[in-house]
Design an enzyme around this catalytic site. Structure first.
Site, PDB file in Angstrom:
ATOM      1  N   MET A   1       0.844  -1.205   0.000  1.00  0.00           N
ATOM      2  CA  MET A   1       0.000   0.000   0.000  1.00  0.00           C
ATOM      3  C   MET A   1       0.876   1.251   0.000  1.00  0.00           C
ATOM      4  O   MET A   1       0.401   2.345   0.343  1.00  0.00           O
ATOM      5  CB  MET A   1      -0.928  -0.009   1.214  1.00  0.00           C
ATOM      6  CG  MET A   1      -1.917  -1.177   1.164  1.00  0.00           C
ATOM      7  SD  MET A   1      -3.436  -0.862   2.042  1.00  0.00           S
ATOM      8  CE  MET A   1      -2.835  -0.639   3.695  1.00  0.00           C
ATOM      9  N   GLY A   2       2.144   1.103  -0.332  1.00  0.00           N
ATOM     10  CA  GLY A   2       3.033   2.268  -0.369  1.00  0.00           C
ATOM     11  C   GLY A   2       3.500   2.662   1.011  1.00  0.00           C
ATOM     12  O   GLY A   2       3.450   1.858   1.948  1.00  0.00           O
TER      13      GLY A   2
ATOM     14  N   HIS B   1       9.314  -3.454   3.585  1.00  0.00           N
ATOM     15  CA  HIS B   1       8.970  -3.625   2.167  1.00  0.00           C
ATOM     16  C   HIS B   1      10.244  -3.885   1.363  1.00  0.00           C
ATOM     17  O   HIS B   1      10.248  -4.695   0.435  1.00  0.00           O
ATOM     18  CB  HIS B   1       8.271  -2.372   1.627  1.00  0.00           C
ATOM     19  CG  HIS B   1       6.963  -2.054   2.289  1.00  0.00           C
ATOM     20  ND1 HIS B   1       6.759  -0.926   3.029  1.00  0.00           N
ATOM     21  CD2 HIS B   1       5.783  -2.729   2.307  1.00  0.00           C
ATOM     22  CE1 HIS B   1       5.511  -0.896   3.477  1.00  0.00           C
ATOM     23  NE2 HIS B   1       4.893  -1.986   3.050  1.00  0.00           N
TER      24      HIS B   1
ATOM     25  N   GLN C   1       5.348 -11.873   7.332  1.00  0.00           N
ATOM     26  CA  GLN C   1       4.730 -12.635   8.428  1.00  0.00           C
ATOM     27  C   GLN C   1       3.996 -11.721   9.405  1.00  0.00           C
ATOM     28  O   GLN C   1       3.098 -12.159  10.110  1.00  0.00           O
ATOM     29  CB  GLN C   1       5.791 -13.438   9.184  1.00  0.00           C
ATOM     30  CG  GLN C   1       5.156 -14.409  10.190  1.00  0.00           C
ATOM     31  CD  GLN C   1       6.109 -14.943  11.217  1.00  0.00           C
ATOM     32  OE1 GLN C   1       7.229 -15.322  10.879  1.00  0.00           O
ATOM     33  NE2 GLN C   1       5.685 -14.983  12.471  1.00  0.00           N
TER      34      GLN C   1
HETATM   35  P1  AMP Z   1       1.405  -2.952   3.531  1.00  0.00           P
HETATM   36  O1  AMP Z   1       1.973  -1.976   2.570  1.00  0.00           O
HETATM   37  O2  AMP Z   1       1.513  -2.530   4.954  1.00  0.00           O
HETATM   38  O3  AMP Z   1       0.066  -3.455   3.133  1.00  0.00           O
HETATM   39  O4  AMP Z   1       2.364  -4.229   3.450  1.00  0.00           O
HETATM   40  C1  AMP Z   1       2.776  -4.782   2.238  1.00  0.00           C
HETATM   41  C2  AMP Z   1       3.518  -6.049   2.552  1.00  0.00           C
HETATM   42  O5  AMP Z   1       4.611  -5.762   3.417  1.00  0.00           O
HETATM   43  C3  AMP Z   1       2.647  -7.095   3.262  1.00  0.00           C
HETATM   44  O6  AMP Z   1       2.948  -8.381   2.755  1.00  0.00           O
HETATM   45  C4  AMP Z   1       3.089  -6.973   4.692  1.00  0.00           C
HETATM   46  O7  AMP Z   1       2.940  -8.165   5.432  1.00  0.00           O
HETATM   47  C5  AMP Z   1       4.551  -6.636   4.525  1.00  0.00           C
HETATM   48  N1  AMP Z   1       5.082  -5.999   5.729  1.00  0.00           N
HETATM   49  C6  AMP Z   1       4.656  -4.848   6.303  1.00  0.00           C
HETATM   50  N2  AMP Z   1       5.358  -4.632   7.448  1.00  0.00           N
HETATM   51  C7  AMP Z   1       6.213  -5.664   7.586  1.00  0.00           C
HETATM   52  C8  AMP Z   1       7.216  -6.033   8.542  1.00  0.00           C
HETATM   53  N3  AMP Z   1       7.473  -5.276   9.609  1.00  0.00           N
HETATM   54  N4  AMP Z   1       7.912  -7.164   8.339  1.00  0.00           N
HETATM   55  C9  AMP Z   1       7.671  -7.952   7.263  1.00  0.00           C
HETATM   56  N5  AMP Z   1       6.752  -7.667   6.329  1.00  0.00           N
HETATM   57  C10 AMP Z   1       6.042  -6.548   6.484  1.00  0.00           C
END
Ligand code: AMP
Length: 284
Positions: free
Chosen positions: A30-31, A37, A148
């Site tokens: 989601m940026g 990321h 995870q």
């Molecule tokens: P988001 O942009 O927050 O929707 O996340 C995009 C991807 O990054 C998803 O697969 C999340 O699980 C992963 N992600 C976000 N924060 C973390 C983190 N601290 N450790 C590992 N993966 C993450």
């Protein structure tokens, strides 16, 4: 690196890459990109010839009153980070290009979404499943990378991929943490400095639960009480959405720890709802 905003164009690009025989890795986001990321991108780049990141703040996974409007949007920095990490295409569509006003299908993953975040965020995982299904059809990758940290999200997508026969391999990447254990998250920026300091107690409480399970505790009530107390004692004014031990396969709350479990929590600190989890392998 190319930035593509049009669904038809991304499909054409991907078709050409597929014909060339290259393997395709995909990181949906989601940026507001950060080091976690980046770790997903690096894993994708290390395993695939051609790599795609999508940046899309998906409205359908936010409930009424949630932070869709205020969710951080940092396009320029995001693009730089993708470029730095060797990404080939960033897919950055507008909402109107992804959703039809009269869309008439939905994807509900029963069971797995009735627990944990699914309880307090009704409709959230339907929104996640829908956008991920659409993105998988647009970016026909061989492998997709998820963190995870969003363990329930991973399980939901895994089930959707299985039940709908998506031809893609899912890779779960380890949670990336700050120096004090707090899981890195785009929402950590909602915390003020004292809230930020206290937030490390979430992971500390989960670690405590992991330790007592590894030391032989099997009664979930005892474990859950410990996690909740640890967080309440160390995070003034926190609101615990859930903090408990769940079966690592079907995510149901357990009474006794028999198989692998996930110790997971969602906690409100100020205006931030933070989630975290630890997988604990258990021998019977
Ligand atoms: P988001 O942009 O927050 O929707 O996340 C995009 C991807 O990054 C998803 O697969 C999340 O699980 C992963 N992600 C976000 N924060 C973390 C983190 N601290 N450790 C590992 N993966 C993450």
């Amino acid at each position: 690196m190319q930035v593509v905003d049009d669904p038809n164009e991304i499909q054409d690009c991907i078709e050409r890459v597929r014909i060339s025989g290259k393997s395709i890795g995909f990181v949906p986001t989601m940026g507001a990109l950060h080091i976690a990321h980046e770790s997903l991108m690096q894993k994708a780049v290390s395993e695939n010839d051609f790599n795609v990141v999508s940046i899309f703040v998906n409205p359908t996974q936010f409930g009424p009153g949630e932070d869709y409007d205020s969710y951080p949007r940092t396009y320029d920095e995001d693009i730089k980070l993708c470029e730095k990490n060797g990404i080939d295409i960033v897919f950055y569509p507008e909402v109107q290009k992804i959703y039809y006003k009269d869309q008439s299908i939905s994807i509900r993953i029963a069971g797995l979404t009735d627990t944990m975040c699914g309880k307090s965020r009704p409709g959230h995982f339907e929104g996640v499943a829908m956008v991920v299904a659409k993105l998988f059809n647009l970016v026909r990758a061989h492998k997709a990378y998820f963190g995870q940290k969003d363990f329930q999200q991973f399980k939901v997508i895994e089930r959707m991929v299985r039940d709908l026969n998506f031809n893609i391999k899912l890779v779960m990447c380890p949670t990336v943490r700050e120096y004090d254990g707090l899981a890195v998250s785009s929402r950590n920026r909602y915390l003020n400095s004292s809230e930020r300091q206290n937030a490390s107690a979430i992971y500390a409480a989960l670690r405590e639960a992991e330790t007592i399970i590894k030391n032989g505790e099997r009664n979930a009530e005892t474990i859950n009480k410990k996690i909740n107390e640890a967080m309440q004692n160390n995070i003034p004014d926190c609101r615990i959405d859930y903090a408990a031990v769940y079966d690592a396969v079907n995510l149901s709350e357990v009474d006794f720890v028999k198989n692998d479990v996930v110790v997971a929590a969602a906690v409100w600190i100020g205006s931030a709802r933070l989630i975290d989890n630890i997988l604990v392998k258990c021998e019977v």
